[in-house]
Design an enzyme around this catalytic site. Sequence first.
Site, PDB file in Angstrom:
ATOM      1  N   THR A  36       6.907  -4.319   9.985  1.00 43.59           N
ATOM      2  CA  THR A  36       6.474  -3.045  10.574  1.00 43.59           C
ATOM      3  C   THR A  36       4.955  -2.914  10.425  1.00 43.59           C
ATOM      4  OG1 THR A  36       6.937  -1.903   8.487  1.00 43.59           O
ATOM      5  CG2 THR A  36       8.638  -1.782  10.178  1.00 43.59           C
ATOM      6  N   HIS A  46       7.529  -0.873  18.554  1.00 45.36           N
ATOM      7  CA  HIS A  46       6.454  -0.286  17.737  1.00 45.36           C
ATOM      8  C   HIS A  46       6.651   1.236  17.610  1.00 45.36           C
ATOM      9  CE1 HIS A  46       2.019  -1.000  16.370  1.00 45.36           C
ATOM     10  NE2 HIS A  46       2.626  -0.116  15.608  1.00 45.36           N
ATOM     11  N   ILE A  66       2.741   2.497   2.453  1.00 46.59           N
ATOM     12  CA  ILE A  66       4.017   2.284   3.161  1.00 46.59           C
ATOM     13  C   ILE A  66       4.898   1.306   2.383  1.00 46.59           C
ATOM     14  CG2 ILE A  66       5.114   1.542   5.322  1.00 46.59           C
ATOM     15  CD1 ILE A  66       2.513   2.436   6.784  1.00 46.59           C
ATOM     16  N   GLY A 100       0.904  -1.142   0.000  1.00 42.50           N
ATOM     17  CA  GLY A 100       0.000   0.000   0.000  1.00 42.50           C
ATOM     18  C   GLY A 100       0.940   1.189   0.000  1.00 42.50           C
ATOM     19  N   GLU A 117       2.183  -8.160  22.024  1.00 45.11           N
ATOM     20  CA  GLU A 117       2.747  -6.809  22.072  1.00 45.11           C
ATOM     21  C   GLU A 117       2.153  -6.082  23.278  1.00 45.11           C
ATOM     22  OE1 GLU A 117       3.202  -4.814  18.248  1.00 45.11           O
ATOM     23  OE2 GLU A 117       2.634  -2.947  19.235  1.00 45.11           O
ATOM     24  N   ARG A 133       1.746  -5.488  11.518  1.00 42.98           N
ATOM     25  CA  ARG A 133       1.144  -5.864  12.791  1.00 42.98           C
ATOM     26  C   ARG A 133       1.765  -7.187  13.238  1.00 42.98           C
ATOM     27  NH1 ARG A 133      -0.016  -1.386  13.425  1.00 42.98           N
ATOM     28  NH2 ARG A 133      -2.040  -0.424  13.785  1.00 42.98           N
TER      29      ARG A 133
HETATM   30  C1  DGY Z   1      -0.331   2.706  12.853  1.00 44.41           C
HETATM   31  O1  DGY Z   1      -0.602   3.897  12.700  1.00 44.41           O
HETATM   32  O2  DGY Z   1      -1.146   1.830  12.571  1.00 44.41           O
HETATM   33  C2  DGY Z   1       1.026   2.367  13.365  1.00 44.41           C
HETATM   34  O3  DGY Z   1       1.164   1.023  13.644  1.00 44.41           O
HETATM   35  C3  DGY Z   1       1.384   3.199  14.569  1.00 44.41           C
HETATM   36  O4  DGY Z   1       1.622   4.457  14.163  1.00 44.41           O
END
Ligand code: DGY
Length: 310
Positions: A226, A276, A156, A154, A257, A228
Site C-alpha cells: 500500500t 490505489h 502507517i 512509519g 499505475e 508505492r
Molecule cells: C498518499 O497520500 O500518498 C496515498 O498514496 C494516497 O492517499
Amino acid sequence: MARCIVTRKLPFDALERLRAEHEVEVWRGAMPPSPAELRGLAAGAEGILSMLTDAIDRGLIDACPELRAVANFAVGTDNIDVAYATERGIAVGNTPGVLTETTADLAFALLLAVSRRIVESAGSVRQGEWWTWEPAGWLGHDVHDATLGIVGPGLIGEAVARRGEGFGMRILRSGREPGSGRVSLEELLAESDFVSLHCPLTPETRGLIGEAALMQMKQSAILINTARGEVVDSEALRKGLELGWIAGAGLDVTDPEPLPGYHPLLGAPNLTVVPHIGSASHATRGRMAAMAVDNLLAALAGAPMPSPVR
Ligand code: DGY
C-alpha cells in the site's frame, strides 16, 4: 489575492476557504492533466494544490516563476522535486497523519482478503460455481498467530502492526530508523508470513522487492503493498507468483499505475489488486482536502505551512 490552481475536482468544503481568499482555477477533466496541460493550467500560478498523479518537476517549476506554494493532496511526495522546489524558495506541504488509520485498514483488508481468498471465492459464487461444501475447498492461510513483517515502519506501518497485534500476530519491523525490535530486511523477508510495505518511494526503495527479495520470502508468504508501486518489481512479482516463490499478493499500488487490464501481472495467480484506494474514505479524503488548503493558505499568507515537507 493569488492565482491558485487545483489539479482535480475536489468535492469537499475546504475549497470554499481557498476561494474566499484567492482566485482558484480547477482542472475539470476526468483524467489528470498531461504535463503540457498542467503547464498551461499552472501559468502564472502562485499556489498549486496538486495530486500524486501530477509531476511537479524541474520543468514545471521553471515554467512557473510566480510559484510560491505546492500543497500535495497526499502524504507521499515522490511526484514533486522537493529539493528543487525548496532551492527555489517554494514551500511544499503534504497530508500526513490523517490518512494513517484509513490506509492501515486497507492494508489489513488486503492481507485478510488474499490470505482467505475472499475475492476469488466470492467471484466463484457469482459465477454459479458453488456446488457443495468442500473439505479441501478454498483453503487459505491463517492470519492469527502468524508473523507480520512491516517494511519501513512509519505511522502507517505502526498502525498496521497494531492491527496485527490484535490478531495475535508476531510483528517484525525493518527500516533505516534505529529502534528496538528492528531486524534486517533479509531476516524479515525470511521469517514473515506476511510482508507489508510502508516505505516511501526513494532511489533506495525503488525496486526493493525484486527477484532476490521474493526468493528470500517463504513460499507460503503473502506480500501486501500500500506504499508505492515502484517499490515492487512487477515482472519479478508476476514470475514469483507464477513459479510459487510466494503464495499471494495484495496490491493497492502498482507499476505502472494505473495497471491496464491487459497487463501480464493481472494473469498471475493469488493476486488481488485495488486501484490505489488506501486513503479513500469520505472522512479521510475530506480531511486531506482541508489540510492541503490549510497548507496553501498559510504559505500564500507568508506563514509556515502547518504540514511542511523538507
Ligand atoms: C498518499 O497520500 O500518498 C496515498 O498514496 C494516497 O492517499
